[in-house]
Design a protein around this motif. Structure first.
Motif, PDB file in Angstrom:
ATOM      1  N   GLU A 193    -116.697  20.886 -65.040  1.00  0.00           N
ATOM      2  CA  GLU A 193    -117.144  21.004 -63.645  1.00  0.00           C
ATOM      3  C   GLU A 193    -116.689  19.806 -62.831  1.00  0.00           C
ATOM      4  O   GLU A 193    -116.235  19.964 -61.683  1.00  0.00           O
ATOM      5  CB  GLU A 193    -118.670  21.114 -63.628  1.00  0.00           C
ATOM      6  CG  GLU A 193    -119.244  21.333 -62.233  1.00  0.00           C
ATOM      7  CD  GLU A 193    -120.757  21.442 -62.261  1.00  0.00           C
ATOM      8  OE1 GLU A 193    -121.352  21.511 -61.164  1.00  0.00           O
ATOM      9  OE2 GLU A 193    -121.327  21.466 -63.374  1.00  0.00           O
TER      10      GLU A 193
ATOM     11  N   ARG B 262    -114.254  19.970 -59.771  1.00  0.00           N
ATOM     12  CA  ARG B 262    -114.655  19.421 -58.478  1.00  0.00           C
ATOM     13  C   ARG B 262    -113.633  18.398 -57.987  1.00  0.00           C
ATOM     14  O   ARG B 262    -113.255  18.382 -56.806  1.00  0.00           O
ATOM     15  CB  ARG B 262    -116.040  18.783 -58.607  1.00  0.00           C
ATOM     16  CG  ARG B 262    -116.611  18.335 -57.262  1.00  0.00           C
ATOM     17  CD  ARG B 262    -117.988  17.697 -57.423  1.00  0.00           C
ATOM     18  NE  ARG B 262    -118.947  18.634 -57.979  1.00  0.00           N
ATOM     19  CZ  ARG B 262    -119.456  18.558 -59.199  1.00  0.00           C
ATOM     20  NH1 ARG B 262    -119.087  17.573 -60.014  1.00  0.00           N
ATOM     21  NH2 ARG B 262    -120.317  19.444 -59.634  1.00  0.00           N
TER      22      ARG B 262
ATOM     23  N   ALA C 107    -110.531  20.268 -56.955  1.00  0.00           N
ATOM     24  CA  ALA C 107    -110.757  20.913 -55.660  1.00  0.00           C
ATOM     25  C   ALA C 107    -110.749  19.887 -54.542  1.00  0.00           C
ATOM     26  O   ALA C 107    -110.162  20.118 -53.473  1.00  0.00           O
ATOM     27  CB  ALA C 107    -112.091  21.655 -55.691  1.00  0.00           C
ATOM     28  N   THR C 108    -111.393  18.751 -54.771  1.00  0.00           N
ATOM     29  CA  THR C 108    -111.431  17.703 -53.743  1.00  0.00           C
ATOM     30  C   THR C 108    -110.036  17.176 -53.463  1.00  0.00           C
ATOM     31  O   THR C 108    -109.634  16.998 -52.296  1.00  0.00           O
ATOM     32  CB  THR C 108    -112.357  16.565 -54.199  1.00  0.00           C
ATOM     33  OG1 THR C 108    -113.658  17.095 -54.449  1.00  0.00           O
ATOM     34  CG2 THR C 108    -112.444  15.488 -53.138  1.00  0.00           C
TER      35      THR C 108
ATOM     36  N   ALA D 100    -110.079  26.326 -57.898  1.00  0.00           N
ATOM     37  CA  ALA D 100    -111.373  25.641 -57.851  1.00  0.00           C
ATOM     38  C   ALA D 100    -112.042  25.833 -56.498  1.00  0.00           C
ATOM     39  O   ALA D 100    -113.271  26.015 -56.409  1.00  0.00           O
ATOM     40  CB  ALA D 100    -111.178  24.152 -58.148  1.00  0.00           C
TER      41      ALA D 100
ATOM     42  N   ARG E 209    -115.673  27.581 -55.817  1.00  0.00           N
ATOM     43  CA  ARG E 209    -116.731  26.941 -55.023  1.00  0.00           C
ATOM     44  C   ARG E 209    -117.137  27.822 -53.846  1.00  0.00           C
ATOM     45  O   ARG E 209    -118.287  27.779 -53.393  1.00  0.00           O
ATOM     46  CB  ARG E 209    -116.247  25.581 -54.501  1.00  0.00           C
ATOM     47  CG  ARG E 209    -116.042  24.546 -55.607  1.00  0.00           C
ATOM     48  CD  ARG E 209    -115.634  23.229 -55.071  1.00  0.00           C
ATOM     49  NE  ARG E 209    -116.668  22.674 -54.201  1.00  0.00           N
ATOM     50  CZ  ARG E 209    -116.535  21.541 -53.497  1.00  0.00           C
ATOM     51  NH1 ARG E 209    -115.407  20.858 -53.557  1.00  0.00           N
ATOM     52  NH2 ARG E 209    -117.511  21.106 -52.739  1.00  0.00           N
TER      53      ARG E 209
ATOM     54  N   ASP F   7    -117.335  30.926 -54.164  1.00  0.00           N
ATOM     55  CA  ASP F   7    -117.875  32.130 -54.797  1.00  0.00           C
ATOM     56  C   ASP F   7    -116.934  33.303 -54.638  1.00  0.00           C
ATOM     57  O   ASP F   7    -117.328  34.432 -54.407  1.00  0.00           O
ATOM     58  CB  ASP F   7    -119.246  32.507 -54.218  1.00  0.00           C
ATOM     59  CG  ASP F   7    -119.973  33.481 -55.104  1.00  0.00           C
ATOM     60  OD1 ASP F   7    -120.858  34.206 -54.590  1.00  0.00           O
ATOM     61  OD2 ASP F   7    -119.669  33.520 -56.313  1.00  0.00           O
TER      62      ASP F   7
END
Length: 285
Positions: free
Chosen positions: A151, A155, A158-159, A274, A278, A280
């Motif tokens: 995770e 994250r 994705a960031t 990702a 996030r 959904d």
């Protein structure tokens, strides 16, 4: 001519007769040799048979002597056997007594061993249950740690990808008409939409960056050249390892991009996947 023909036939018949006579003579000679060989073999067999009969008679004589000696031994053995029966009876009585005592000792030993085995089995079950519980606890801890690490990595990816897309990524956009065009791809941080404009644009709000693709539920990310756009002749030179597509719900709704390298394609695909998670939205990388 008839006389000459008759003479030729007679000569041929005489030659055939002579040839058959020679063959018959050769056959008689071979038969005579065979008969002589068989007679020699019969003589040899008769000699062997006579020798065998003499040996058999000698063996029978020896067997008779041995039988006589055996009868004498059997008489002595009978006397010894009677004496042995008396001794054996006494031994059997002693053996029965020892056996009874031994069975009592074995029964007591078996009971003790069974008790020890049951205690050992109980202890092993407890140790096994304790080890299984510890292994399950460690596995659960490792699973939770791996899930947290995954995770965190997702994250972070994705960031990082979000920041990179906000700054802009150069690519080639493949469309349903015309040749692929150099574009700069942006992420609008306010609406979570992908926008693209001319190569060299500084931000998503720049002039020309009006085309947008929303990252919403139902969007699928696919690596490689799988869409109808990439199957066009204009896209034949694009490397599948550098291509990715964002496919929406509509049959003609897709964003087909070609990056500069496989590494950049994979980094961008991982980050966008990702982002879709996030948001959904299911992603297929």
């Amino acid at each position: 001519e008839l006389v000459r023909a008759g003479a030729a036939e007679r000569d041929a018949a005489r030659a055939e007769f002579l040839r058959e006579r020679d063959d018959h003579a050769a056959a008689r000679d071979a038969l005579a040799r065979r008969v002589a060989a068989l007679e020699a073999e019969n003589a040899e067999l008769r000699d062997r048979l006579r020798t065998t009969a003499e040996a058999e008679q000698a063996a029978r004589d020896k067997l008779a002597d041995k039988e006589k000696l055996a009868n004498e031994h059997r008489g002595r053995a009978y006397v010894l056997e009677e004496e042995l029966k008396k001794q054996r009876k006494k031994v059997d009585e002693c053996v029965l007594e020892e056996r009874r005592r031994g069975e009592e000792e074995r029964a007591r030993g078996e009971r003790e061993r069974a008790a020890r085995a049951e205690a050992d089995a109980r202890r092993e079950r407890l140790d096994l249950e304790r080890a299984e519980a510890e292994a399950a606890a460690r596995a659960e801890s490792e699973r939770l740690h791996a899930a947290k690490l995954e995770e965190d990595l997702a994250r972070a990816a994705a960031t990082e990808t979000r920041a990179r897309l906000v700054a802009g990524v150069d690519c080639r956009k493949h469309g349903r008409a015309g040749n692929p065009k150099a574009r700069r791809l942006f992420l609008d941080p306010r609406t979570d939409e992908l926008a693209w404009g001319p190569a060299g644009a500084k931000k998503s709000g720049s002039k020309g960056a009006a085309k947008r693709f929303p990252l919403v539920r139902g969007v699928r990310l696919v690596r490689g050249k799988t869409t109808a756009v990439f199957r066009r002749q204009a896209s034949v030179d694009a490397s599948p390892n550098a291509c990715l597509s964002l496919v929406g719900d509509g049959p003609r709704e897709s964003l087909d991009l070609e990056l500069d390298s496989k590494q950049l394609r994979d980094t961008l695909a991982t980050g966008i996947a990702a982002l879709l998670v996030r948001l959904d939205a299911p992603a297929t990388a």
